[in-house]
Design an enzyme around this catalytic site. Structure first.
Site, PDB file in Angstrom:
ATOM      1  N   LYS A 194      -3.266  14.882 -10.263  1.00 54.47           N
ATOM      2  CA  LYS A 194      -2.533  14.620 -11.538  1.00 54.47           C
ATOM      3  C   LYS A 194      -1.683  15.766 -11.870  1.00 54.47           C
ATOM      4  CE  LYS A 194      -3.484  10.112 -12.152  1.00 54.47           C
ATOM      5  NZ  LYS A 194      -2.310   9.417 -11.680  1.00 54.47           N
TER       6      LYS A 194
ATOM      7  N   ASP B 160       0.688  -1.031   0.141  1.00 53.21           N
ATOM      8  CA  ASP B 160       0.162   0.121  -0.060  1.00 53.21           C
ATOM      9  C   ASP B 160       0.946   1.341   0.073  1.00 53.21           C
ATOM     10  OD1 ASP B 160      -1.467   2.192   0.702  1.00 53.21           O
ATOM     11  OD2 ASP B 160      -2.656   1.173   2.258  1.00 53.21           O
ATOM     12  N   VAL B 161       0.914   1.944  -1.129  1.00 55.45           N
ATOM     13  CA  VAL B 161       1.768   3.232  -1.107  1.00 55.45           C
ATOM     14  C   VAL B 161       1.700   4.049  -0.181  1.00 55.45           C
ATOM     15  CG1 VAL B 161       2.372   2.756  -3.628  1.00 55.45           C
ATOM     16  CG2 VAL B 161       0.411   4.293  -2.893  1.00 55.45           C
TER      17      VAL B 161
ATOM     18  N   TYR C 215      -9.317  13.799  -8.770  1.00 51.80           N
ATOM     19  CA  TYR C 215      -8.337  13.082  -9.794  1.00 51.80           C
ATOM     20  C   TYR C 215      -7.581  14.287 -10.509  1.00 51.80           C
ATOM     21  CZ  TYR C 215      -6.775   9.874 -13.248  1.00 51.80           C
ATOM     22  OH  TYR C 215      -5.924   9.005 -14.036  1.00 51.80           O
TER      23      TYR C 215
END
Length: 255
Positions: free
Chosen positions: A156, A62-63, A152
């Site tokens: 990004k 899990d990052v 999102y």
């Protein structure tokens, strides 16, 4: 046979773009450490790479788990690290009328904060490599707005900014850092809640295909994104850093 003097780390490797990048880097000769929270998908990625004759190792990760990330960064799995592809990402709709700050934070944590934190933690290893390269996977959503996608898009856009800043800061160490901004790619993220694929809907065909908004007239494949990552991460790339390579079938050219 893989060149075990080269080690690549790919996050988000259990499916989609991450899986394709891992497979491509293995085909390029790297020993690939595949990281993802999805253990089942990760096993499928490893099996596919090994069937093709490549070398790969799986790390269930899990990052957002800082302790787990620290263990990976310090482990022998990453000995010889010279290529990093940060492909882990999630999408959650955040429309105004159903806005959830928790969802917003989760998207930012996975897509932006954790990717930057991992790359920074890997800098000492990359400094020791002969031709260190890193790639983040951003999105064309960093360039344009779409209803319900603010979390999102922010994540990004932030990732693009961080990529450029780190490219400038790490240039003196010979570490090249770039980003790939995919457009519509046929991955599990394109599957809608009702199980249909976004690219198969009448709305997509009308706007993007029939009216020419998407010049190539089709979604891209994960392998096409992986090909771009392969070049940016290779020694053939000697003078590109801080760049965002758009892989979108010409979509943003129509803006």
């Amino acid at each position: 046979m893989a060149d075990t003097t080269s080690t690549a780390l790919v996050t988000g490797a259990a499916s989609g773009i991450g899986r394709a990048v891992a497979a491509r880097l293995a085909a390029d000769g790297a020993r690939v450490v595949c990281a993802d929270a999805n253990a089942v998908g990760l096993d499928e990625t490893i099996s596919a790479i090994e069937r093709a004759g490549g070398s790969a190792a799986a790390v269930v990760l899990d990052v957002t788990d800082r302790d787990a990330v620290a263990r990976l960064v310090g482990s022998a799995d990453l000995d010889g690290l010279d290529r990093v592809a940060l492909c882990a990402g999630i999408y959650r709709a955040t429309p105004v009328d159903a806005f959830s700050i928790d969802d917003y934070r989760r998207v930012l944590e996975v897509n932006l904060t954790s990717s930057v934190a991992l790359l920074v933690a890997l800098v000492p290893r990359l400094r020791a490599a002969e031709a260190p390269r890193a790639v983040t996977v951003s999105s064309i959503h960093s360039q344009f707005a779409e209803a319900g996608s603010s979390a999102y898009a922010v994540s990004k856009a932030g990732l693009v900014a961080a990529t450029k800043a780190l490219a400038v800061e790490l240039a003196g160490d010979g570490i090249l850092v770039n980003s790939i901004a995919p457009g519509f790619i046929d991955t599990p993220m394109a599957v809608l809640e009702d199980g249909t694929n976004e690219h198969d809907t009448a709305g997509f065909r009308s706007v993007y295909v029939e009216h020419g908004k998407l010049p190539l007239g089709r979604p891209g494949t994960p392998e096409e994104v992986a090909a771009a990552a392969s070049f940016l991460l290779s020694p053939d790339n000697g003078y590109i850093t801080g760049h965002v390579l758009v892989v979108d079938g010409g979509l943003t050219a129509t803006f």
